[in-house]
Design an enzyme around this catalytic site. Sequence first.
Site, PDB file in Angstrom:
ATOM      1  CE  LYS A 197     -30.460 -16.698  42.438  1.00 43.29           C
ATOM      2  NZ  LYS A 197     -31.778 -16.146  42.197  1.00 43.29           N
TER       3      LYS A 197
HETATM    4  C1  LIG Z   1     -33.015 -15.959  41.358  1.00 43.62           C
HETATM    5  C2  LIG Z   1     -33.255 -14.933  40.335  1.00 43.62           C
HETATM    6  C3  LIG Z   1     -34.466 -14.218  40.235  1.00 43.62           C
HETATM    7  C4  LIG Z   1     -35.697 -14.557  41.019  1.00 43.62           C
HETATM    8  O1  LIG Z   1     -35.541 -14.585  42.368  1.00 43.62           O
HETATM    9  P1  LIG Z   1     -36.501 -15.507  43.274  1.00 43.62           P
HETATM   10  O2  LIG Z   1     -36.150 -15.059  44.653  1.00 43.62           O
HETATM   11  O3  LIG Z   1     -36.153 -16.929  42.983  1.00 43.62           O
HETATM   12  O4  LIG Z   1     -37.916 -15.188  42.908  1.00 43.62           O
HETATM   13  C5  LIG Z   1     -34.562 -13.202  39.307  1.00 43.62           C
HETATM   14  N1  LIG Z   1     -33.534 -12.886  38.497  1.00 43.62           N
HETATM   15  C6  LIG Z   1     -32.378 -13.570  38.530  1.00 43.62           C
HETATM   16  C7  LIG Z   1     -31.273 -13.169  37.609  1.00 43.62           C
HETATM   17  C8  LIG Z   1     -32.207 -14.621  39.432  1.00 43.62           C
HETATM   18  O5  LIG Z   1     -31.051 -15.304  39.437  1.00 43.62           O
END
Ligand SMILES: *Cc1c(COP(=O)(O)O)cnc(C)c1O
Length: 400
Positions: A197
Site C-alpha cells: 500500500k
Molecule cells: C489491502 C486491502 C485490505 C486489507 O488490508 P490489510 O491491511 O491487508 O488487512 C482491504 N481492502 C482492500 C481493498 C485492500 O486492498
Amino acid sequence: MSEHTLAIHGGKPVRERYLPYGTQWIDSTDIQAVLNVLKSDYLTTGPMIELFEQKIADYVGAKYAVAFSSGTAALHGACFAAGIQENDQVITTPLTFAATANSILYQGGNVIFADVDPNTYNISPKEIEAHITEKTKAIITVDFTGQPVDYDRIRAIAAKHSIPLISDAAHALGATYHKQQVGSLADMTMFSFHPVKHITAGEGGMITTDNPNYYQKLREFRNHGIIRDEQRLAVSDQPWYYEMQSLGYNYRMTDLQAALGLNQANKIESFLAIRRAIAEKYNEAFREFDQITLPYQLSDTNSSWHLYVIKLQLDILKATRTEIFQALQKENIGVNVHYIPVYFHPYYQQLGYHKGLCPHAETLYQAMITLPLFPKMTEAEVDDVIAAVKKVLSHYEVSS
Ligand SMILES: *Cc1c(COP(=O)(O)O)cnc(C)c1O
C-alpha cells in the site's frame, strides 16, 4: 530468433530479473524509527500510536483516527461501530479484496454485492440504490485502484436511508474527490499499511472518523471491549477496576508498527508524486494502443494510483487474458489481477452466491491486468514494463 520473439516462446525476456507489481520502500530513517522503539519502554500501546493516529487524522482532515493491527481488523472494527449484527444487510462491491466483504460476515451480517460501473470499475450508485431494503444497515465502498467513488451520490443515498457509509480506502491514501481528501468523506474510512500500500507499517490499518461515538467504539473494540473511563463504568469503587462491556478483540497495533508508519507518513506526498508520474507515463505510452482501455478518471478527482489496471480489448487480440498474463510474466514483469470477484471464492459459493450476480464486474474480471506500480520503481523499470506490454500485445494483435 528475433528480439520480438516472446520469452514464452523461447525468446529473450525484456528483463533479467522479476519485477514485482508492488513493494515497500524502506530507508535508513524508517529503520532508525523502529530501532528507537525497540530501545524504549513501550513495544505496544505506547506514545507512537497516538502520534501516528494524529498524523493520519491531520493529513486527511478528520477529527479522529484509530490504529489497528491490520486494515482488515480496522474494517471489522468499523462494522462493529456501525452496529452491524446478525442478519443485517451491508452493500458492497464484488471487485475488491475478500477482506472488505469478510468484515461484514465477521459481525454476522449478510453481504449484498452491488455491481460496478463498467467505466470507473467502482461500485455504481444506481446499483446501491437498487439493493437497499429495510434490512440494509450500511454501505461499504472501495476506492478501487485509488480512484475515489462517487462520494456525493453515495453519501446522498446513505443519508436518505439514514445508514452509515464506510469507505474502504486501502487503495486511496492521498486521493482527492472534489478537492477533498479521502478519509474525510465517509462516516468511517479505512486505510491499510500492508507493504504494497502507499505507506507501510509492516501490517496495520486505521479508521478515520469525525464521529465521537464511533471513535469510542473503535477504541473499545480493538482492546477486548474493555472500558476504563470511570464515567462509563457500571461500578467504579476500586482503583484497579475496569469493565469488559462488549466482545472486542486484541486488534492493537504495536509501537514498532506505529513508529514505522509515522515515519513513512512523512513521505506520503513524495510517494504519491512518483505514483502519479508513473501512471502518466503509462497513459502516454498506451494511449495509441487500441487493444488497451486505459484507467478512466472521474472529473474533479485525483487518484492515488495504488494500482494501474489495464483492460484488454480481447476482441482485437488473438490471445486470452490468461495467455497475455503468462506471456508478461515470462518477460519477468510481475503482472497481477485485481480482483477475482469476491463471490467466486468457494467460501462465498457455499454461502449461496451464484456466478452471474454482477455481470459488469465479471466481464471486467475477464479482461483486467494490473501492471507494476510502486514508488521505488526506477525509470528503467517503468520502460521495461512498457516495452514488455508493447512486445506482447503487438505479437497477439489481430492483423488488420
Ligand atoms: C489491502 C486491502 C485490505 C486489507 O488490508 P490489510 O491491511 O491487508 O488487512 C482491504 N481492502 C482492500 C481493498 C485492500 O486492498
